[in-house]
Design an enzyme around this catalytic site. Sequence first.
Site, PDB file in Angstrom:
ATOM      1  N   ASP A   1      -2.416   8.637 -11.082  1.00  0.00           N
ATOM      2  CA  ASP A   1      -2.454   7.480 -11.986  1.00  0.00           C
ATOM      3  C   ASP A   1      -1.053   7.141 -12.503  1.00  0.00           C
ATOM      4  O   ASP A   1      -0.699   5.968 -12.647  1.00  0.00           O
ATOM      5  CB  ASP A   1      -3.386   7.759 -13.163  1.00  0.00           C
TER       6      ASP A   1
ATOM      7  N   GLU B   1      -4.861   2.308  -4.324  1.00  0.00           N
ATOM      8  CA  GLU B   1      -3.397   2.348  -4.292  1.00  0.00           C
ATOM      9  C   GLU B   1      -2.809   1.087  -3.663  1.00  0.00           C
ATOM     10  O   GLU B   1      -1.626   1.040  -3.324  1.00  0.00           O
ATOM     11  CB  GLU B   1      -2.917   3.575  -3.517  1.00  0.00           C
TER      12      GLU B   1
ATOM     13  N   ASP C   1       0.845  -1.192   0.000  1.00  0.00           N
ATOM     14  CA  ASP C   1       0.000   0.000   0.000  1.00  0.00           C
ATOM     15  C   ASP C   1       0.884   1.246   0.000  1.00  0.00           C
ATOM     16  O   ASP C   1       1.800   1.364   0.822  1.00  0.00           O
ATOM     17  CB  ASP C   1      -0.912   0.009   1.235  1.00  0.00           C
TER      18      ASP C   1
ATOM     19  N   HIS D   1      -5.474  13.684  -9.986  1.00  0.00           N
ATOM     20  CA  HIS D   1      -5.587  12.246 -10.198  1.00  0.00           C
ATOM     21  C   HIS D   1      -4.760  11.763 -11.385  1.00  0.00           C
ATOM     22  O   HIS D   1      -4.343  10.598 -11.412  1.00  0.00           O
ATOM     23  CB  HIS D   1      -7.062  11.865 -10.386  1.00  0.00           C
TER      24      HIS D   1
ATOM     25  N   ASN E   1      -2.941  12.570  -4.728  1.00  0.00           N
ATOM     26  CA  ASN E   1      -4.080  12.957  -5.561  1.00  0.00           C
ATOM     27  C   ASN E   1      -4.575  14.360  -5.237  1.00  0.00           C
ATOM     28  O   ASN E   1      -4.900  15.144  -6.133  1.00  0.00           O
ATOM     29  CB  ASN E   1      -5.225  11.961  -5.377  1.00  0.00           C
TER      30      ASN E   1
END
Length: 288
Positions: free
Chosen positions: A183, A209, A166, A179, A174
Site C-alpha cells: 500500500d 497496482e 502497471d 500488503h 505484497n
Amino acid sequence: MAKILVVDDNDGIREVVKMHLTMAGHEVIEAENGRLGVETAIEHHPDLIILDVMMPEMDGMEACSQIRTDPACAAVYVIMLSARGETSDKVDGLNTGADAYLTKPFEPDELIAQVNAGLRTTEDRRQAMYDLLTGLFNRRAFDDLMHRELSLRDRHGHTLSMVMIDLDHFKSVNDTYGHHIGDAVLRDLADILRDVCRSSDLPCRWGGEEFACLLPQTDLENALKVAERLRAAVEGHSFPEVGKVTASIGISQAGPEEDEESFCRRADEALYKAKKDGRNRVEAAPNP
C-alpha cells in the site's frame, strides 16, 4: 462552514452574493473575471463556485471548462449566474461542466437553497470520486472524466491521449513485504503521478497496482514524452522498504470518432506489449 468562490465582474453583484452567503455562515472568496476565477479555484479548492457567464478576459463557460480540468476541482459544484435566461445558454453552461443555472435577478432564498443543495452534492461526489488509499480519482470518476473529454473532442476537435501504468512484479512486493508495504508503494506511485503529470492531466487508480491518466489536448508524440518521464521517475524512486520498483506503460490517442471502450482497449494492449517485451518500458498503440 463551506468555502465558496464567487466570480463576477460586477462589484455590486459580488457584494450582494457575499452578504447572503456570509449571513448563512459560509466563507466567501472572490474573483472579478474568468481568468482570475480559474486561478483562484485551482489555488484555493473551494467547496462550491458561483460563476457569472458574461465576463471580460474569459467568459464563465470557458472558465468552468478550465476549472474542471483541475483534479482537485472536479467534484466541486458550479452554479452559473447570468442575466440571460434562454434555454440555449443554460444548455451551453451545463455542457461545459456547470451543475445548475441561476438567472439574475435572483431571490436570496433561492440562492441559499441552491448553495445548500450544491454543497451536499460536492461532498457526495468527493466521497464517490476518489480512491481512499491514494487520493487519486477512482475508476468510476475516470470513466466520467473520459466521457467528458471525448465529448470535448467531438465538439471542438480536441486531441486526447491516455497513459496506462502497471507496476512490474507487484505481486512479489505484497508476498515478500506484506500488503501494508504494498500500500505504501501505491501511495508513493500516486505521489509520483501528481508530481510528473501536468496540471491539466487527470490521473486515477484504475485498480490494484494499475493506474491511468488522461492527457487532454495531447497528441501521441507528446503523450510519449509524459509517459517516459513517468517511467523514469518510477525507476529512479526509492520506495519504502522495497527500494527499486519499475513500471510498464501503454499509451493511446483517441481517434476522431473512437469510443471509450476502444480507446481504453488500445492503451491496455500497448501496456500488455510493454510487459511482454521486457517491462520497464513505454509502448504506444498505433493511431486508429
